[in-house]
Design a protein around this motif. Structure first.
Motif, mmCIF file in Angstrom:
data_model
loop_
_atom_site.group_PDB
_atom_site.id
_atom_site.type_symbol
_atom_site.label_atom_id
_atom_site.label_comp_id
_atom_site.label_asym_id
_atom_site.label_seq_id
_atom_site.Cartn_x
_atom_site.Cartn_y
_atom_site.Cartn_z
ATOM 1 N N CYS A 1 0.843 -1.172 0.038
ATOM 2 C CA CYS A 1 -0.062 0.017 -0.291
ATOM 3 C C CYS A 1 1.027 1.184 -0.023
ATOM 4 O O CYS A 1 0.268 2.350 0.052
ATOM 5 N N CYS B 1 -8.441 -2.400 -2.124
ATOM 6 C CA CYS B 1 -7.140 -2.812 -1.942
ATOM 7 C C CYS B 1 -7.322 -4.309 -1.772
ATOM 8 O O CYS B 1 -8.134 -4.892 -0.919
ATOM 9 N N CYS C 1 -5.298 -5.983 -0.029
ATOM 10 C CA CYS C 1 -4.551 -6.587 1.099
ATOM 11 C C CYS C 1 -5.626 -7.130 2.123
ATOM 12 O O CYS C 1 -5.305 -8.381 2.738
#
Ligand SMILES: [Zn+2]
Ligand SMILES: [Zn+2]
Length: 378
Positions: free
Chosen positions: A52, A67, A69
């Motif tokens: 990120c 995202c 993640c």
């Protein structure tokens, strides 16, 4: 009214002292409260992973919803990554050094009143103690800390006084403040108003609200500043009392779905405290204050609407307007304008802070080339 202590009693000891954060995280998850890791020894969420960021510390602006993640089990993006998943929790809190525990208040259906005790002198202006309520001026003048504001709020709201730790889970903070934890009624959503990321609504002086898009440090967590210690007999949050719900609604904290009857735009007071941190010198100060408040509200109000609905263009316009006020000397400080704009921006889009800073910078610079004139631009 004493809530049932139930299984909470067994945790009276553990939550009143610092304990293994893994146990705190697991306990919170068992209450149905999604947890997020905090930086070890600190009260802030862990920063995003290297994916990120670009290089060591340059954040690459992107929305949490875009995202990868979080779906892959990393803790990036603060409360957006909060989880109830036992495996994820076990993994996150087996790392060394051990992260602290935060609770995502909105997702946990919790609302926490963060009572600060930062000064012993009271606010500069007693009218700022409870701006939305009819407190007697002499009562407001006696307020010295957030705890005094809390007592006064209860009194003007007709609540049984005192509203204290015998009624709900209460956590003493290292700075001497109190976190008062409440459950929120099903079907209601409540906006946050803490400083920093959530300015824009004010329940009262030194009273911050942590609810949607926010997190709170879990009891039993120790930071370098000290322990977040559960105090009093309650280990479970009680349901938000009616008087407090009324006070929160009155100050614009009740979120209604867009388009619903009595939408927030009609029902809530105009965003009061964003412009308050700015000094408006000169004869046209009332005009400058109202122009500023409108500009900041237009940005902060994006919290009610979906991504892609004009947050960045509103922010750009607001920065341009404030730049014009700075240029004509109606706002005394570039820095104050910048701070208020950033607060309004991240109130609506907490995950886009870096982008906000860039938009604010360029908008302010552009606006300063066109000084605003109260007689021509009114
Ligand atoms: Zn990441
Ligand atoms: Zn990310």
């Amino acid at each position: 009214m004493l809530p049932s202590r139930g299984r909470g009693l067994e945790l009276r000891g553990p939550l009143a002292v610092a304990i293994d954060p893994a146990q705190v995280a697991a306990w919170c998850a068992r209450q149905g409260w999604p947890v997020l890791p905090l930086q070890p020894g600190d009260k802030f969420p862990r920063p995003g992973c290297v994916r990120c960021r670009r290089g060591a510390d340059q954040y690459v602006p992107h929305a949490a919803s875009e995202c990868a993640c979080i779906t892959q089990g990393r803790w990036c993006h603060s409360f957006y990554a909060a989880t109830l998943d036992p495996q994820r929790i076990a993994r996150w809190w087996s790392e060394r050094p051990v992260p602290g525990v935060g609770v995502a208040t909105g997702a946990a259906r919790l609302l926490v009143i963060d009572v600060d005790c930062h000064t012993t002198t009271g606010p500069a202006d007693p009218a700022l103690v409870l701006p939305a309520f009819d407190a007697a001026p002499e009562d407001a003048a006696n307020v010295r800390s957030g705890l005094d504001t809390w007592d006064l709020l209860a009194r003007v709201s007709g609540a049984p006084v005192p509203a204290t730790e015998v009624e709900t889970l209460t956590v003493a903070t290292p700075s001497g403040g109190r976190h008062l934890w409440f459950r929120v009624p099903r079907g209601t959503r409540w906006a946050s108003s803490a400083g920093g990321n959530h300015a824009g609504r004010s329940l009262g002086w030194q009273l911050d609200v942590r609810a949607e898009d926010a997190y709170i440090v879990a009891p039993g967590t120790r930071t370098a500043a000290g322990l977040y210690e559960a105090v009093g007999p309650c280990r479970r949050p009680t349901m938000l009392p009616g008087w407090l719900a009324g006070a929160l609604e009155r100050t614009g904290h009740l979120l209604r779905p867009p388009g619903s009857k009595g939408s927030p735009r009609q029902r809530t007071a105009p965003v009061p405290n964003l412009a308050r941190q700015i000094a408006f010198p000169g004869a046209a100060s009332a005009w400058a204050r109202s122009v500023t408040a409108t500009a900041l509200s237009s940005v902060a109000d994006c919290v009610q609407v979906a991504e892609g609905s004009g947050w960045s263009s509103r922010l750009n316009r607001a920065a341009f307007t404030l730049g014009g006020l700075v240029a004509s000397g109606l706002v005394s400080s570039d820095g104050e304008a910048q701070r208020a704009l950033l607060e309004a921006a991240v109130h609506a889009r907490p995950q886009r802070e870096h982008e906000a800073q860039r938009i604010i910078q360029s908008g302010l610079i552009a606006g300063q080339r066109r000084p605003l004139n109260p007689t021509k631009d009114r």
